[in-house]
Design an enzyme around this catalytic site. Structure first.
Site, PDB file in Angstrom:
ATOM      1  N   ASP A  57       0.875  -1.180   0.000  1.00  0.00           N
ATOM      2  CA  ASP A  57       0.000   0.000   0.000  1.00  0.00           C
ATOM      3  C   ASP A  57       0.909   1.226   0.000  1.00  0.00           C
ATOM      4  O   ASP A  57       2.131   1.110   0.137  1.00  0.00           O
ATOM      5  CB  ASP A  57      -0.879  -0.006   1.265  1.00  0.00           C
ATOM      6  CG  ASP A  57      -1.773   1.230   1.361  1.00  0.00           C
ATOM      7  OD1 ASP A  57      -2.401   1.596   0.353  1.00  0.00           O
ATOM      8  OD2 ASP A  57      -1.834   1.844   2.440  1.00  0.00           O
ATOM      9  N   SER A  58       0.290   2.399  -0.105  1.00  0.00           N
ATOM     10  CA  SER A  58       1.074   3.633  -0.065  1.00  0.00           C
ATOM     11  C   SER A  58       1.529   3.977   1.358  1.00  0.00           C
ATOM     12  O   SER A  58       2.429   4.783   1.536  1.00  0.00           O
ATOM     13  CB  SER A  58       0.223   4.788  -0.600  1.00  0.00           C
ATOM     14  OG  SER A  58      -0.962   4.886   0.159  1.00  0.00           O
ATOM     15  N   CYS A 103      -4.408  -1.618  -1.721  1.00  0.00           N
ATOM     16  CA  CYS A 103      -4.588  -0.201  -2.031  1.00  0.00           C
ATOM     17  C   CYS A 103      -5.620  -0.100  -3.164  1.00  0.00           C
ATOM     18  O   CYS A 103      -5.363  -0.573  -4.270  1.00  0.00           O
ATOM     19  CB  CYS A 103      -3.238   0.376  -2.462  1.00  0.00           C
ATOM     20  SG  CYS A 103      -3.331   2.088  -3.002  1.00  0.00           S
ATOM     21  N   GLU A 141      -2.896   9.089   8.354  1.00  0.00           N
ATOM     22  CA  GLU A 141      -1.431   8.929   8.446  1.00  0.00           C
ATOM     23  C   GLU A 141      -0.876   9.778   9.597  1.00  0.00           C
ATOM     24  O   GLU A 141       0.201   9.524  10.105  1.00  0.00           O
ATOM     25  CB  GLU A 141      -0.757   9.323   7.122  1.00  0.00           C
ATOM     26  CG  GLU A 141      -0.997   8.337   5.979  1.00  0.00           C
ATOM     27  CD  GLU A 141      -0.127   7.077   6.047  1.00  0.00           C
ATOM     28  OE1 GLU A 141       1.003   7.143   6.561  1.00  0.00           O
ATOM     29  OE2 GLU A 141      -0.594   6.011   5.583  1.00  0.00           O
ATOM     30  N   CYS A 154     -11.027   2.598   0.343  1.00  0.00           N
ATOM     31  CA  CYS A 154      -9.615   2.948   0.544  1.00  0.00           C
ATOM     32  C   CYS A 154      -9.231   2.197   1.810  1.00  0.00           C
ATOM     33  O   CYS A 154      -9.962   2.265   2.808  1.00  0.00           O
ATOM     34  CB  CYS A 154      -9.475   4.460   0.747  1.00  0.00           C
ATOM     35  SG  CYS A 154      -7.824   4.974   1.271  1.00  0.00           S
ATOM     36  N   HIS A 171      -7.078   2.659   3.964  1.00  0.00           N
ATOM     37  CA  HIS A 171      -6.887   3.529   5.134  1.00  0.00           C
ATOM     38  C   HIS A 171      -8.200   3.720   5.906  1.00  0.00           C
ATOM     39  O   HIS A 171      -8.211   3.833   7.124  1.00  0.00           O
ATOM     40  CB  HIS A 171      -6.399   4.915   4.697  1.00  0.00           C
ATOM     41  CG  HIS A 171      -4.942   5.001   4.391  1.00  0.00           C
ATOM     42  ND1 HIS A 171      -4.391   4.477   3.245  1.00  0.00           N
ATOM     43  CD2 HIS A 171      -3.916   5.585   5.066  1.00  0.00           C
ATOM     44  CE1 HIS A 171      -3.098   4.726   3.234  1.00  0.00           C
ATOM     45  NE2 HIS A 171      -2.776   5.409   4.321  1.00  0.00           N
TER      46      HIS A 171
HETATM   47  N1  DGL Z   1      -4.884   3.092   1.054  1.00  0.00           N
HETATM   48  C1  DGL Z   1      -4.943   3.463  -0.295  1.00  0.00           C
HETATM   49  C2  DGL Z   1      -6.211   3.110  -0.998  1.00  0.00           C
HETATM   50  O1  DGL Z   1      -6.772   2.090  -0.654  1.00  0.00           O
HETATM   51  C3  DGL Z   1      -4.190   4.630  -0.787  1.00  0.00           C
HETATM   52  C4  DGL Z   1      -4.511   5.958  -0.261  1.00  0.00           C
HETATM   53  C5  DGL Z   1      -3.582   6.974  -0.871  1.00  0.00           C
HETATM   54  O2  DGL Z   1      -2.374   6.742  -0.822  1.00  0.00           O
HETATM   55  O3  DGL Z   1      -4.070   7.982  -1.383  1.00  0.00           O
HETATM   56  O4  DGL Z   1      -6.645   3.772  -1.914  1.00  0.00           O
END
Ligand code: DGL
Length: 263
Positions: free
Chosen positions: A10-11, A73, A152, A186, A188
């Protein structure tokens, strides 16, 4: 020889919501996690840039002995799935398809909300995937670019008033349109589940992180390791990641964390 790993990327911290579910459902699996924290958030970048990051992440993980790669992600899965598939010679699991299937089967009134990054919303990946499972469903998506930076920054606890207000800004209009099911599109956002449940108790919430872990369990031959190996890599500061990871992962130890240079 060591048993192979499930590689997850993931990011940033968001993909840990997927790791947490994999650990819960498949406790005997070895796991390698990569969070590209030097480039988070991905979701505000162009498709070309997101694809470049996704390929760097995939190449990094591919150096290990893998049994599968998990794109934890939604942004990468929505934009760069084909590119990742082409690079991999092990099964690839993404988040969009499993979450879409669950939501399409969960909604009672056919109105599904999706919250995601700008890139995911613009790709219409969720609209396309949901349509496959429920032709009549109406999909109402909203991009929530403020949420990933807040998460984050560690502001994902139920009582955080800033994140709560931001969430209401994004979600109240969807509730007015009477969605009964909300996809956290997402990884996150899975960290905001409690806050969203608290704000909208009647809403059915579908986490893309939980959905993909269930799909992996149903599709992969599982390992029987008694001693598991879980390793974490990040492309930015280890200490920041460690702090958040420990708050979030709780009992799951995240001691093996290393900083790496990608690309
Ligand atoms: N957690 C990620 C997602 O599912 C990436 C969020 C991001 O880096 O913008 O989209």
């Amino acid at each position: 020889m060591k048993d192979s790993y499930i590689g997850v990327f993931d990011s940033g911290i968001g993909g840990l919501t997927v790791v947490k579910e994999i650990v819960r459902l498949m406790p005997n699996e070895n796991i390698i996690y990569l969070g590209d924290t030097a480039h988070v958030p991905y979701g505000t970048h162009s498709p070309e840039q997101i694809t470049e990051y996704a390929l760097q992440d995939t190449k990094f993980l591919s150096a290990f002995n893998l049994k599968a790669i998990v794109i934890a992600c939604n942004t990468v899965d929505s934009i760069a799935r084909e590119a990742v598939d082409e690079l991999c010679n092990v099964p690839v699991f993404g988040v969009v398809e499993p979450a879409s299937k669950v939501a399409a089967n969960t909604t009672k009134n056919g109105k599904i909300g999706v919250i995601a990054t700008n890139a995911t919303v613009n790709s219409r990946a969720y609209n396309k995937a949901i349509e496959k499972y429920n032709l009549k469903a109406e999909v109402i998506s909203v991009a929530c670019p403020l949420l990933v930076p807040l998460i984050e920054n560690g502001q994902f606890k139920k009582g955080d008033t800033v994140t709560r207000n931001v969430l209401k800004e994004y979600l109240d209009p969807l509730m007015k349109q009477e969605i009964d099911t909300l996809i956290l599109g997402c990884t996150h956002y899975t960290l905001l589940t409690e806050m969203i449940e608290d704000l909208y108790p009647n809403l059915m919430i579908v986490s893309s992180s939980i959905a993909v872990a269930k799909t992996i369990k149903a599709s992969l031959p599982l390992s029987g390791n008694e001693q598991v190996d879980r390793r974490y890599f990040v492309s930015n500061n280890v200490e920041d990641f460690k702090k958040l990871a420990q708050i979030f992962m709780g009992e799951v130890l995240t001691e093996n964390i290393e900083q790496v240079q990608l690309g």
